[in-house]
Design a protein around this motif. Structure first.
Motif, PDB file in Angstrom:
ATOM      1  N   GLU A  95       0.855  -1.197   0.000  1.00  0.00           N
ATOM      2  CA  GLU A  95       0.000   0.000   0.000  1.00  0.00           C
ATOM      3  C   GLU A  95       0.887   1.241   0.000  1.00  0.00           C
ATOM      4  N   PHE A  96       0.485   2.213  -0.774  1.00  0.00           N
ATOM      5  CA  PHE A  96       1.161   3.515  -0.697  1.00  0.00           C
ATOM      6  C   PHE A  96       0.246   4.485   0.013  1.00  0.00           C
ATOM      7  N   PRO A  97       0.791   5.275   0.920  1.00  0.00           N
ATOM      8  CA  PRO A  97      -0.061   6.247   1.613  1.00  0.00           C
ATOM      9  C   PRO A  97      -0.685   7.209   0.606  1.00  0.00           C
ATOM     10  N   ALA A  98      -1.873   7.685   0.968  1.00  0.00           N
ATOM     11  CA  ALA A  98      -2.602   8.566   0.055  1.00  0.00           C
ATOM     12  C   ALA A  98      -1.784   9.812  -0.239  1.00  0.00           C
ATOM     13  N   HIS A  99      -1.798  10.259  -1.467  1.00  0.00           N
ATOM     14  CA  HIS A  99      -1.085  11.467  -1.867  1.00  0.00           C
ATOM     15  C   HIS A  99      -1.713  12.694  -1.273  1.00  0.00           C
ATOM     16  N   SER A 100      -3.023  12.799  -1.522  1.00  0.00           N
ATOM     17  CA  SER A 100      -3.694  14.047  -1.164  1.00  0.00           C
ATOM     18  C   SER A 100      -4.479  13.858   0.122  1.00  0.00           C
ATOM     19  N   ALA A 154      -5.499   5.023   1.006  1.00  0.00           N
ATOM     20  CA  ALA A 154      -4.210   4.472   0.631  1.00  0.00           C
ATOM     21  C   ALA A 154      -4.359   3.734  -0.690  1.00  0.00           C
ATOM     22  N   LEU A 155      -3.322   3.787  -1.518  1.00  0.00           N
ATOM     23  CA  LEU A 155      -3.390   3.141  -2.815  1.00  0.00           C
ATOM     24  C   LEU A 155      -2.787   1.738  -2.714  1.00  0.00           C
ATOM     25  N   VAL A 156      -3.563   0.769  -3.116  1.00  0.00           N
ATOM     26  CA  VAL A 156      -3.059  -0.605  -3.067  1.00  0.00           C
ATOM     27  C   VAL A 156      -2.430  -0.901  -4.421  1.00  0.00           C
ATOM     28  N   ALA A 157      -1.111  -0.926  -4.450  1.00  0.00           N
ATOM     29  CA  ALA A 157      -0.405  -1.103  -5.720  1.00  0.00           C
ATOM     30  C   ALA A 157      -0.262  -2.588  -6.056  1.00  0.00           C
ATOM     31  N   VAL A 158      -0.073  -3.385  -5.027  1.00  0.00           N
ATOM     32  CA  VAL A 158       0.074  -4.828  -5.226  1.00  0.00           C
ATOM     33  C   VAL A 158      -0.833  -5.514  -4.209  1.00  0.00           C
ATOM     34  N   GLY A 169       1.118  -6.770 -17.882  1.00  0.00           N
ATOM     35  CA  GLY A 169      -0.064  -6.051 -17.419  1.00  0.00           C
ATOM     36  C   GLY A 169       0.005  -4.615 -17.858  1.00  0.00           C
ATOM     37  N   GLU A 170      -1.117  -3.924 -17.741  1.00  0.00           N
ATOM     38  CA  GLU A 170      -1.147  -2.541 -18.212  1.00  0.00           C
ATOM     39  C   GLU A 170      -0.384  -1.639 -17.248  1.00  0.00           C
ATOM     40  N   SER A 171      -0.249  -0.421 -17.664  1.00  0.00           N
ATOM     41  CA  SER A 171       0.468   0.558 -16.857  1.00  0.00           C
ATOM     42  C   SER A 171      -0.228   0.751 -15.519  1.00  0.00           C
ATOM     43  N   GLY A 172       0.547   0.772 -14.479  1.00  0.00           N
ATOM     44  CA  GLY A 172      -0.015   0.987 -13.144  1.00  0.00           C
ATOM     45  C   GLY A 172      -0.584  -0.269 -12.517  1.00  0.00           C
ATOM     46  N   SER A 173      -0.334  -1.410 -13.139  1.00  0.00           N
ATOM     47  CA  SER A 173      -0.917  -2.626 -12.582  1.00  0.00           C
ATOM     48  C   SER A 173      -0.086  -3.184 -11.438  1.00  0.00           C
ATOM     49  N   GLY A 174       1.070  -2.615 -11.178  1.00  0.00           N
ATOM     50  CA  GLY A 174       1.854  -3.051 -10.029  1.00  0.00           C
ATOM     51  C   GLY A 174       3.045  -3.909 -10.377  1.00  0.00           C
ATOM     52  N   LYS A 175       3.402  -3.961 -11.629  1.00  0.00           N
ATOM     53  CA  LYS A 175       4.521  -4.799 -12.050  1.00  0.00           C
ATOM     54  C   LYS A 175       5.832  -4.328 -11.437  1.00  0.00           C
ATOM     55  N   THR A 176       6.087  -3.068 -11.626  1.00  0.00           N
ATOM     56  CA  THR A 176       7.342  -2.516 -11.119  1.00  0.00           C
ATOM     57  C   THR A 176       7.413  -2.636  -9.600  1.00  0.00           C
ATOM     58  N   THR A 177       6.310  -2.329  -8.963  1.00  0.00           N
ATOM     59  CA  THR A 177       6.291  -2.406  -7.509  1.00  0.00           C
ATOM     60  C   THR A 177       6.635  -3.819  -7.044  1.00  0.00           C
ATOM     61  N   THR A 178       6.048  -4.814  -7.680  1.00  0.00           N
ATOM     62  CA  THR A 178       6.356  -6.196  -7.327  1.00  0.00           C
ATOM     63  C   THR A 178       7.845  -6.473  -7.496  1.00  0.00           C
ATOM     64  N   ASP A 186      13.280  -4.927 -15.541  1.00  0.00           N
ATOM     65  CA  ASP A 186      12.051  -4.140 -15.542  1.00  0.00           C
ATOM     66  C   ASP A 186      11.974  -3.346 -16.833  1.00  0.00           C
ATOM     67  N   GLU A 187      11.187  -3.831 -17.770  1.00  0.00           N
ATOM     68  CA  GLU A 187      11.051  -3.169 -19.078  1.00  0.00           C
ATOM     69  C   GLU A 187      12.426  -2.906 -19.674  1.00  0.00           C
ATOM     70  N   ALA A 188      13.304  -3.869 -19.545  1.00  0.00           N
ATOM     71  CA  ALA A 188      14.704  -3.617 -19.878  1.00  0.00           C
ATOM     72  C   ALA A 188      14.942  -3.348 -21.347  1.00  0.00           C
TER      73      ALA A 188
HETATM   74  N1  LIG Z   1       6.455   5.450  -4.623  1.00  0.00           N
HETATM   75  C1  LIG Z   1       5.146   5.421  -4.893  1.00  0.00           C
HETATM   76  N2  LIG Z   1       4.294   6.177  -4.168  1.00  0.00           N
HETATM   77  C2  LIG Z   1       2.974   6.173  -4.424  1.00  0.00           C
HETATM   78  N3  LIG Z   1       2.397   5.436  -5.369  1.00  0.00           N
HETATM   79  C3  LIG Z   1       3.182   4.652  -6.132  1.00  0.00           C
HETATM   80  C4  LIG Z   1       4.592   4.624  -5.921  1.00  0.00           C
HETATM   81  N4  LIG Z   1       5.122   3.761  -6.831  1.00  0.00           N
HETATM   82  C5  LIG Z   1       4.074   3.313  -7.565  1.00  0.00           C
HETATM   83  N5  LIG Z   1       2.920   3.820  -7.120  1.00  0.00           N
HETATM   84  C6  LIG Z   1       1.585   3.530  -7.665  1.00  0.00           C
HETATM   85  O1  LIG Z   1       1.389   2.149  -7.598  1.00  0.00           O
HETATM   86  C7  LIG Z   1       0.693   1.698  -8.754  1.00  0.00           C
HETATM   87  C8  LIG Z   1       1.480   0.589  -9.412  1.00  0.00           C
HETATM   88  O2  LIG Z   1       2.669   1.128  -9.943  1.00  0.00           O
HETATM   89  P1  LIG Z   1       3.763   0.288 -10.733  1.00  0.00           P
HETATM   90  O3  LIG Z   1       4.882   1.235 -11.050  1.00  0.00           O
HETATM   91  O4  LIG Z   1       4.104  -0.914  -9.984  1.00  0.00           O
HETATM   92  O5  LIG Z   1       3.004  -0.082 -12.081  1.00  0.00           O
HETATM   93  P2  LIG Z   1       3.584  -0.769 -13.367  1.00  0.00           P
HETATM   94  O6  LIG Z   1       2.755  -1.915 -13.610  1.00  0.00           O
HETATM   95  O7  LIG Z   1       5.035  -0.964 -13.272  1.00  0.00           O
HETATM   96  O8  LIG Z   1       3.260   0.337 -14.460  1.00  0.00           O
HETATM   97  P3  LIG Z   1       4.106   0.787 -15.760  1.00  0.00           P
HETATM   98  O9  LIG Z   1       3.801  -0.193 -16.811  1.00  0.00           O
HETATM   99  O10 LIG Z   1       3.555   2.137 -16.064  1.00  0.00           O
HETATM  100  O11 LIG Z   1       5.539   0.816 -15.368  1.00  0.00           O
HETATM  101  C9  LIG Z   1       0.514   2.875  -9.658  1.00  0.00           C
HETATM  102  O12 LIG Z   1      -0.809   3.354  -9.516  1.00  0.00           O
HETATM  103  C10 LIG Z   1       1.481   3.891  -9.140  1.00  0.00           C
HETATM  104  O13 LIG Z   1       0.953   5.179  -9.275  1.00  0.00           O
END
Ligand SMILES: Nc1ncnc2c1ncn2[C@@H]1O[C@H](COP(=O)(O)OP(=O)(O)OP(=O)(O)O)[C@@H](O)[C@H]1O
Ligand SMILES: Nc1ncnc2c1ncn2[C@@H]1O[C@H](COP(=O)(O)OP(=O)(O)OP(=O)(O)O)[C@@H](O)[C@H]1O
Ligand SMILES: [Mg+2]
Ligand SMILES: [Mg+2]
Lengths: 331, 331, 520, 284, 263
Positions: free
Chosen positions: E19-24, E29-33, E50-59, E172-174
């Protein structure tokens, strides 16, 4: 209007930089877009695609200069007076950019953005313009258009914003649309949607479209004819079907061959070396350094576009290597 | 002054992640600034109190007996512990009682009031000069590439002329040699005051105006090549429309900030200019009081200068939040 | 420009002018600058600076007064030294405060007692006073613990306030808000803090002779020499006292007015700052006396607004009647201490000096002191001395004046002195009596102390002069003070005006009352 | 993504552009001034403290290039000698504030979170107190002289450096190469000193160069107010103040000579700093 | 490839949540994964699409240890080499993933000396070897990153990652930022590495065609959740989840027509 193509580029060259080091970015490009035609311009990063579009709209930065002829409906764009230019930009052509966020003013509402083109050009009154914009938004499937007008760019997702760019581009009913990698920043699913909308609208209105992309597959899917650029020059031009299925230029062939297949696992056949920019090429064929078929002649003389089998190709050795190329692509 | 000239940019505000909106607002616009003012005034108060030199030296002259001195110290509370003295001062200040000057034996507020008027007029004149010169010249530099080098050179030179050098130069030329202006004093009556304060205002404004010219010029220049401006041009918007709605509107934010900071810094700049022109404003008062260790006066003047600065920056911050939709609605 | 100093030859005492020709007619308004800046207070008991004292003297009547040549005269009161320890003041019958009420003996006694309060700057003058009493409707009697000849002359600077007003005003007295209630030739109109003090003519003034020519006087507070000189040149400001030496050349050339030098008891001296240290060596101090080119100093730094000085007590402190006696003694010192670099070098050689640094303290921000010090440094170098200038914060410098701990590490202190009365005893007392404020070197000569006590109890001028001259011969031998110059009172006055007192006596009289139009 | 690449390439292109004439000229000028400041006292034609009352307040002549002051000292020699002190103060200020500012900025950028927030608060506080005020008060506390204004201005300049460096360092900190180094398990100090620091160093240099110009003016201003260097020291601010009393007499040479020295030096260092900033792509 | 799965897995991820803490203000809180579990075999190759923002990078970042999970566990096979980390990463942007002020060779030798403990000469020799492995020669060692093309930089980044002999290499998207013609070179390099070594790949991408070339397992994510998981060929050829199908449909290919998702 008669037979003159909508847009015609003849021997267009672009140089940039200050007096002490000027660089050639684009060299001797010929290109035509006819009314209702969708032309694809593909090429790798830095090959000069965006510069070409900018020069066609006379939007190049101050330190860049265009040479050659650019005609719109038979009138020379480069010779336009200020007023003509303004009319040309506001009514005849429209430009959709790769990065919609950078290209919208973050401090003004979507509504302002959408209608200011037609309002400032006195094509429509403000109220009418907003109604038209809403109608258009509804037509391309944007829900609650009225509310969207009051929002700011940062409140919209990239895909939605790109759709707004399309609305803004189509609102003044231009004859020709330049789309500079309109989907590169988007997800594949969103890309599919945005492309569908764009294609639908273009076809409906029978507009000319110059579609720029570095994705050969995408361009092939949506265009009628294709121009392939490498290092600031067009190396091959022809109908999409032909170019895509039977490339005549080694670079086109290489591009097709190195794309990983979506359906099968094969060892890829990359083009050796790296893409170069126009100013890095001294003489000879720009692709010679990476071309498996290059000869001494290729390294010395710059090949000109010439007609080969209804197509324009800039290669000295088209005739000799045709068979081998086919093998490269289809093995 | 530098700090004057090096003054640049808004102090980045904390973006606290307080849950409740009202709390966050109060935090940003009330508690933070007030804390800053308190800390700053306490720091100055403490530092000054700890400095060597006994204010009683001047109050009682050289011939006083030790017991008379001691009695005076007790009467003035000079031997009380520091926090107690500060608390005493602070509570007084909150009730509008800024204490009594040690040298002048009268209420600090009575000392400040007439001098504030003088300084206010001086700073006001300088502010007008700065804003007019800064915005006009900066606007020219930002919009006209032809004039930009000259404007930039002027600004570069202006920034390098410290107020105290300008003072000497102006006096020598315009007061002594040409006799157009008086060299000192604040004058009395409206026109006389303006006449007296013209040279000081010019001396005070040179550096700041140059800074504002630079900021304005570069803000407009930067905005003019922004991509969204390019989009506007590409849509055939008239030049004046693009300039007003896209360039100026967007450049207004940094320009506003720079202007505000400049004006906020002027009061501090007066500290250098006033003594040089023999103007008895709060700047001169500060310098005199520092050497007399008249700490009630110094603390009050310092707190005032800091307060002006903090209030202006806070207002600027608020203004930015109002003007910039990205900040207005959160992200 | 009016009969001021001749440009080339150095200004000598004979060239000094006590006052300008008497005023011929009234004027509406005079703008006068207080060169020291805005007075801190107008409370007479604390008004010790040149600027505050100057203003107060116009507003409040002193008990006695001086004339332009420093002769003591009765004013609000006349005095009768009935015995060495008893002084009776008789107040004039017709004197009134601004509000019309009569000045009573009670007001006088109250004003004196108030000044004697230890929390007041002037209180030290009352050290020998035993009691102050109103003994009749018009008489105040002051008794002394021991005879004090000096007290009488100080009465020229002792002014009278209305008791009731003072008690009501409390601590606000003499501030812009509190104001004053006196009986002087001018009434205080308005004090605008940071800008000016204005006063207007007291038309009911008891002393018809001293009725001011000016309807109103406005005091401005310009401290910057350049600004001031420019304003004077432009006629924006009519006149000023105590002009900075640096503005002298420009003002001498002025077409708007004249610059006049007058006799003043102010002087610039070097004090040996502590009994120990490198300057403890008498030979070195003697060398200092000879290595200084006082003429050059007066010329370069003061632009002749000063006169070389060879004893601690400047000529202006000599009572006029005994001038000859003092002068004779002075001449001897003038010869013995005249500029002689060779002699100075010899003295240095024969001293214990080994090239140590001699620290000379000055007040930071004082332009004249700084220049003087620089010149001394240069001449010291010629004589083989290494002088280091140490600028002290004004407050620390002031403290160092009376607090030995602040003089630690300091060998010499540059200091300007002024004695408000024509009486050398005051300065001598503070400097050469044991344990006194300025006795930095712990000078203690019983013989000198004895002479001092005798002089103070001698009310006969001639006898006192004898004792003082004798004492001077003793203490000057110690070279504890190296006199430099006696600084003249510099006055600038616009040509449309005249009548100004131009000797330092202006400080002990309502000087603005004398200034009036130059033409009928 | 393609355009990202393109802009990066573009930047690379511009940073490698060989000739920036302004940069070269200002660098040469600044270097020349520093050299003069170092050797000034040795090449000065006269003793800067030697008074000659007979030759006081003279205009420029062959013997005295810039004339003499009211005590007859050679202004040219004083200006030359004064360069050393006039530069030494700002030099120390800039070194101190750049060092301290960079240290704070790196710490804040690296740790983020509360460290960053605390620093931010502190900087806001320091920003709110005008530099002249600090210098004036410092002079009151430590007494006028060299060190009081120098220390005070060092403190005043630190937040300016810290803010700029922090923003650059934060940007660098977020770049993948730093994460790659962390992932590789290199010790934090090594990453900070060997990788982060060299990458923010150019901007520190640029910032310090601009700061030098400002410090030169502020240091002079404090001396001018009588709270810094004291006469008879040869220092430019002191000289400007000293010359003021002669202005009335029409003798402007001392003030003007010293004033010009300041202006020229500040211009040189400002231009240099600006060009460096431009080259290294920091924010002002 | 099938024989490899017998050995203990290189990486086991269970119930990962971030979870990421809420921005505003006021935001949630935003559940990224959200509850992501998978296993990566030793020497295997797992794609995360997965599409952009699906949480790939975070994982990926959590696995790398660059981010701390809100809950869930990540178990990576401890590397036998002790000092070196078992997980290394190659980033998307080739222009930002190398220290711009360090020469290529110096960067490699620094790692080898500090982390592996090689001597100066040995480190240099190994560095040259590593560069050769990624298709660069000795002369590139003396260059600064700015003198290399994007593809070459990405090769250097891979070499750096390999230098520490990791068990797992996260990409990661290398190849996303590379030109197509260069992308193919790097993809081939990755295939070679898989064949030559036993390092396992965690390959984050949104490009399904690329994924097919270099992975054998596949994980489809959407809104932080795993929607489909299985052998790559299986998932791509016979997608079961509608979202996966949608993803596949959107990939341009000969005869493809763009389609609107809704309406
Ligand atoms: N440091 C952070 N603080 C707050 N929110 C974040 C942070 N990093 C990522 N997020 C949010 O978490 C969600 C998942 O992000 P992530 O980067 O894992 O997606 P992704 O699948 O890699 O997307 P992309 O294909 O665009 O790289 C997104 O909504 C992103 O805005
Ligand atoms: N403003 C400019 N000044 C000078 N050179 C430029 C400028 N903009 C682009 N270039 C150079 O021109 C060449 C062509 O750039 P262009 O942006 O047209 O490429 P592109 O084909 O659109 O690439 P991409 O796919 O990255 O958008 C590149 O080498 C680029 O570095
Ligand atoms: Mg492009
Ligand atoms: Mg990602």
């Amino acid at each position: 209007m008669n037979n003159a193509p909508l847009l015609e580029l003849r021997g267009v060259g672009i140089t940039a930089g200050d007096r002490r080091n000027r660089r050639t970015l684009v060299r001797d490009v010929d290109l035509t877009v006819a009314a209702g035609e969708t032309v694809g311009l593909v090429g790798e990063s830095g090959s000069g695609k965006s510069m070409l579009v900018k020069s066609a709209m006379r939007l190049l930065p101050r330190h860049a200069a265009t040479s050659g002829r650019i005609d719109f409906e038979g009138r020379s764009v480069l010779g336009f007076s200020r007023r003509e230019l303004s009319a040309y930009r506001s009514r005849d052509v429209a430009l959709i950019h790769q990065d919609p966020r950078a290209h919208t003013n973050p401090l003004r509402t979507i509504g302002d953005f959408l209608v200011e083109g037609v309002v400032a050009g006195k094509l429509l009154g403000p109220r009418e313009a907003r109604q038209r914009a809403c109608a258009l938004m509804a037509a391309i499937g944007i829900t609650d258009p009225e509310h969207r007008l009051t929002q700011y760019p940062h409140q919209l997702s990239g895909g939605l914003l790109q759709r707004m760019m399309i609305v803004a581009a189509l609102l003044p009913s231009p004859k020709l649309v330049f789309a500079d990698e309109p989907t590169t920043a988007l997800d594949v699913t969103v890309q599919s949607e945005v492309m569908a909308i764009l294609q639908e609208q273009i076809r409906e209105r029978n507009l000319g479209l110059l579609f720029i992309s570095h994705d050969l597959d995408l361009a092939a899917a949506v265009t009628d004819s294709l121009a392939v650029m490498y290092a600031g020059t067009v190396v091959e031009r022809g109908t999409t079907a032909e170019v895509y299925s039977r490339p005549l230029h080694p670079y086109t062939a290489g591009l097709l061959a190195c794309r990983p297949s979506a359906t099968a696992v094969t060892r890829l056949k990359p083009i050796p070396g790296r893409p170069v920019s126009a100013y890095e090429v001294a003489s000879g064929c720009a692709f010679a350094a990476r071309c498996p078929f290059a000869t001494e002649e290729c390294r010395k003389d710059r090949p000109q576009l010439r007609t080969v089998e209804d197509r324009l190709v800039a290669c000295h050795r088209v005739e000799q290597i045709g068979a081998e190329l086919a093998q490269v692509v289809h093995s | 002054m530098s700090v004057s000239t090096s003054a640049a940019g808004v102090p980045a505000r904390l973006r606290t992640s307080w849950r409740h909106p009202a709390t966050a607002l109060a935090m940003t616009y009330v508690v933070g600034p007030v804390l800053t003012i308190l800390c700053a005034s306490f720091l100055l108060f403490a530092v000054l109190t700890l400095s060597p030199g006994d204010p009683v030296a001047q109050l009682l002259g050289p011939h006083a007996s030790d017991s008379a001195r001691a009695a005076m110290r007790v009467r003035l509370g000079l031997d009380d512990p520091l926090p107690e003295r500060y608390w005493h001062w602070l509570t007084g200040a909150l009730h509008g009682d800024l204490g009594t000057s040690l040298t002048y034996r009268e209420p600090v507020s009575d000392l400040l009031a007439p001098r504030l008027l003088t300084t206010f007029v001086l700073v006001g004149m300088a502010a007008v000069l700065i804003l007019v010169a800064g915005l006009v010249l900066g606007g020219i530099g930002g919009t006209s590439p032809r004039w930009r080098p000259l404007v930039n050179a002027l600004a570069g030179l202006g920034i390098a002329v410290p107020a105290f050098v300008a003072t000497t130069f102006l006096i020598s030329v315009f007061a002594v040699n040409l006799g157009w202006f008086p060299t000192g004093g604040a004058g009395s009556g409206f026109t006389d005051r303006l006449w007296h304060l013209t040279l000081p205002a010019i001396a005070l404004s040179i550096g700041y105006a140059a800074y504002l010219i630079q900021m304005t010029s570069s803000a407009i220049g930067e905005e003019a090549v922004a991509e969204h401006v390019l989009t506007g041009r590409g849509r055939g918007l008239p030049g004046s429309w693009v300039f007003r709605r896209h360039i100026l509107r967007n450049a207004a934010l940094p320009i506003l900030t720079a202007s505000g900071l400049t004006v906020a810094g002027l009061v501090a700049g007066a500290v250098v200019v006033e003594p040089a022109f023999g103007i008895d404003g709060i700047g001169s008062l500060l310098i005199r009081s520092v050497s007399a260790k008249d700490y009630p006066v110094v603390t009050a003047v310092s707190a005032l200068i800091v307060t002006v600065f903090v209030v202006v920056t806070t207002l600027l911050d608020a203004g930015q939040h109002l003007l910039d939709p990205r900040l207005r609605k959160g992200r | 420009s009016g009969g001021s100093s001749g440009g080339q030859k150095p200004v000598s005492a004979d060239d000094l002018i006590p006052s300008l020709p008497a005023a011929k007619a009234d004027v509406d308004r005079i703008t006068w600058n207080l060169t020291g800046g805005e007075p801190e207070t107008l409370d007479p008991a604390n008004a010790a600076t040149p600027q505050s004292g100057q203003v107060v003297r116009n507003l409040c009547d002193s008990l006695l007064t001086l004339d332009a040549k420093f002769n003591l005269k009765p004013n609000l009161a006349s005095y009768d030294q009935q015995s060495p320890t008893k002084l009776v003041l008789t107040i004039r019958p017709d004197t009134r405060f601004w509000d019309g009420s009569t000045v009573t003996a009670e007001d006088v006694a109250f004003s004196l007692r108030r000044a004697a309060d230890p929390a007041k700057i002037a209180s030290y003058l009352f050290a020998n006073v035993d009691s102050i009493k109103a003994t009749a409707a018009d008489k105040v009697t002051v008794t002394f613990k021991q005879p004090d000849e000096m007290f009488t002359s100080e009465l020229a600077n002792m002014v009278v306030l209305k008791k009731a007003f003072v008690e009501k005003a409390g601590s606000k007295l003499g501030t812009p808000a509190g104001g004053l209630m006196c009986s002087g030739p001018f009434k205080l109109d308005k004090w605008t803090s940071g800008d000016s003090i204005t006063m207007s003519r007291n038309d009911a003034y008891w002393n018809r002779e001293r009725r001011p020519f000016a309807k109103s006087v406005r005091f401005t507070f310009v401290t910057d020499a350049t600004s001031l000189a420019q304003s004077l040149n432009a006629g924006e400001i009519d006149g000023a006292y105590e002009l900075s030496a640096s503005s002298v050349p420009a003002l001498q050339k002025s077409k708007k007015g004249r610059l006049v030098f007058g006799l003043s008891p102010q002087s610039m001296n070097i004090y040996v700052a502590r009994p120990d240290g490198v300057m403890a060596d008498g030979k070195l101090r003697a060398a200092l006396q000879r290595m200084i080119d006082r003429e050059a100093l007066a010329k370069a730094v003061y632009h002749e607004a000063a006169t070389p000085l060879y004893t601690m007590t400047p000529p202006a402190t000599w009572p006029n009647a005994q001038r000859a006696a003092y002068e004779k003694a002075y001449k001897a010192f003038e010869t013995a201490r005249s500029y002689d670099m060779d002699a100075a070098k010899k003295l240095v050689k024969s001293s214990s000096y080994k090239g140590q640094q001699i620290v000379l303290a000055i007040a930071a921000g004082d332009d004249t002191q700084s220049r003087t010090a620089q010149l001394l440094q240069q001449q010291g170098r010629e004589a083989g001395l290494t002088i280091k200038i140490q600028s002290m914060q004004p407050l620390v410098y002031a403290q160092a004046g009376y607090d030995a701990s602040k003089r630690k590490g300091v060998d010499l202190m540059l200091s300007s002195n002024f004695s408000a009365t024509p009486d050398p005893l005051e300065t001598i007392g503070f400097t050469f009596l044991p344990k006194q404020t300025y006795n930095y070197v712990n000078y203690d000569d019983p013989q000198a102390t004895k002479l001092f006590d005798e002089a103070r109890s001698t009310f006969d001028g001639a006898q006192r002069a004898e004792k003082i001259v004798e004492m001077q011969a003793l203490y000057e031998k110690a070279d504890a003070i190296i006199p430099l110059v006696s600084t003249n009172t510099t006055t600038f006055l616009n040509d449309r005006l005249t009548g100004a007192i131009t000797s330092f006596a202006y400080w002990s009289m309502p000087q603005m009352a004398y200034v009036g139009a130059a033409q009928k | 993504m393609a355009t990202l690449t393109a802009t990066l390439r573009l930047r690379r292109m511009s940073t490698r552009r060989p000739g920036d004439p302004l940069l070269m000229v200002s660098a040469a000028l600044a270097a020349g001034l520093v050299v003069l400041a170092v050797i000034g006292p040795w090449i000065a034609p006269y003793d800067p403290a030697a008074t000659d009352v007979l030759a006081a307040s003279q205009g420029p002549s062959g013997a005295h290039l810039f004339g003499t002051d009211s005590l007859g000292r050679d202004i040219f020699s004083r200006a030359l000698t004064g360069a050393r002190l006039s530069f030494a103060g700002p030099g120390i200020i800039v070194l101190g504030s750049a060092g301290l500012g960079t240290l704070l900025a790196l710490a804040a950028a690296w740790h983020g979170g509360w460290v960053d927030r605390l620093l931010n608060r502190l900087l806001t506080l320091l920003f709110a107190i005008p530099g002249v005020l600090v210098a004036v008060v410092a002079a009151a506390v430590f007494g006028a002289g060299f060190w009081a204004p120098v220390l005070a201005l060092t403190l005043v300049y630190t937040p300016y450096v810290a803010r700029v460096v922090r923003s650059v360092a934060v940007r660098q900190r977020q770049l993948p190469y730093i994460e790659a180094l962390q992932l590789a398990g290199l010790p934090t100090w090594r990453i900070c000193l060997r990788h982060l620091l060299p990458n923010v160093a150019p901007i520190v240099l640029a910032q310090a160069t601009i700061g030098f110009g400002s410090a030169l003016m502020d240091f002079g201003a404090v001396s001018f107010l009588g709270l810094g260097m004291q006469p008879p020291t040869a220092e430019w601010g002191v000289m400007v103040a000293d010359g003021r009393s002669e202005v009335l007499d029409g003798a402007v040479q001392q003030s003007m000579a010293a004033g010009l020295c300041i202006v020229i030096s500040v211009v040189a260092f400002n231009v240099l700093g600006e060009r460096l900033t431009q080259r290294f792509g920091g924010t002002r | 490839m099938t024989t490899r799965s017998v050995i203990a897995p290189a990486l086991v991820v269970e119930g990962l949540r971030k979870e990421f803490p809420a921005h505003s203000r006021g935001g949630k809180a935003l559940v990224a994964v959200d509850d992501v579990s998978f296993t990566l075999e030793r020497g295997g190759s797992l794609a995360v699409v997965g599409e952009s923002g699906s949480g790939k990078t975070t994982t990926a970042r959590i696995v790398a240890g660059l981010e701390r999970a809100t809950s869930g566990t990540v178990t990576a096979a401890g590397s036998g080499k002790g000092t070196a980390r078992p997980v290394q990463m190659v980033f998307q942007d080739p222009f930002a993933s190398l220290d711009p002020r360090q020469r290529i060779g110096a960067g490699l030798t620094e790692l080898l000396r500090v982390r592996i403990g090689l001597g100066r000469a040995a480190a240099r020799e190994r560095a040259v070897g590593l560069l050769a492995e990624v298709g660069l020669d000795e002369q590139h060692a003396a260059r600064l990153p700015r003198d290399l093309s994007g593809g070459q930089r990405q090769r250097v980044a891979i070499a750096r990652a390999l230098a520490l002999e990791p068990e797992i290499l996260i990409l990661d998207e290398a190849v996303a930022a590379l030109d197509v013609s260069v992308q193919a070179q790097v993809l081939n390099l990755l295939r070679d590495i898989r064949e030559r070594t036993t390092v396992a790949f965690l390959f984050v991408s949104h490009d399904l065609a690329v994924v097919r070339q270099v992975t054998d397992q596949c994980l489809v994510m959407r809104n932080g959740r795993v929607v489909e998981q299985g052998p790559t060929a299986e998932v791509l050829d016979h997608p079961r989840d509608p979202y996966t199908r949608e993803l596949l449909d959107a990939v341009p290919r000969p005869g493809w027509q763009p389609r609107r998702r809704s309406a």
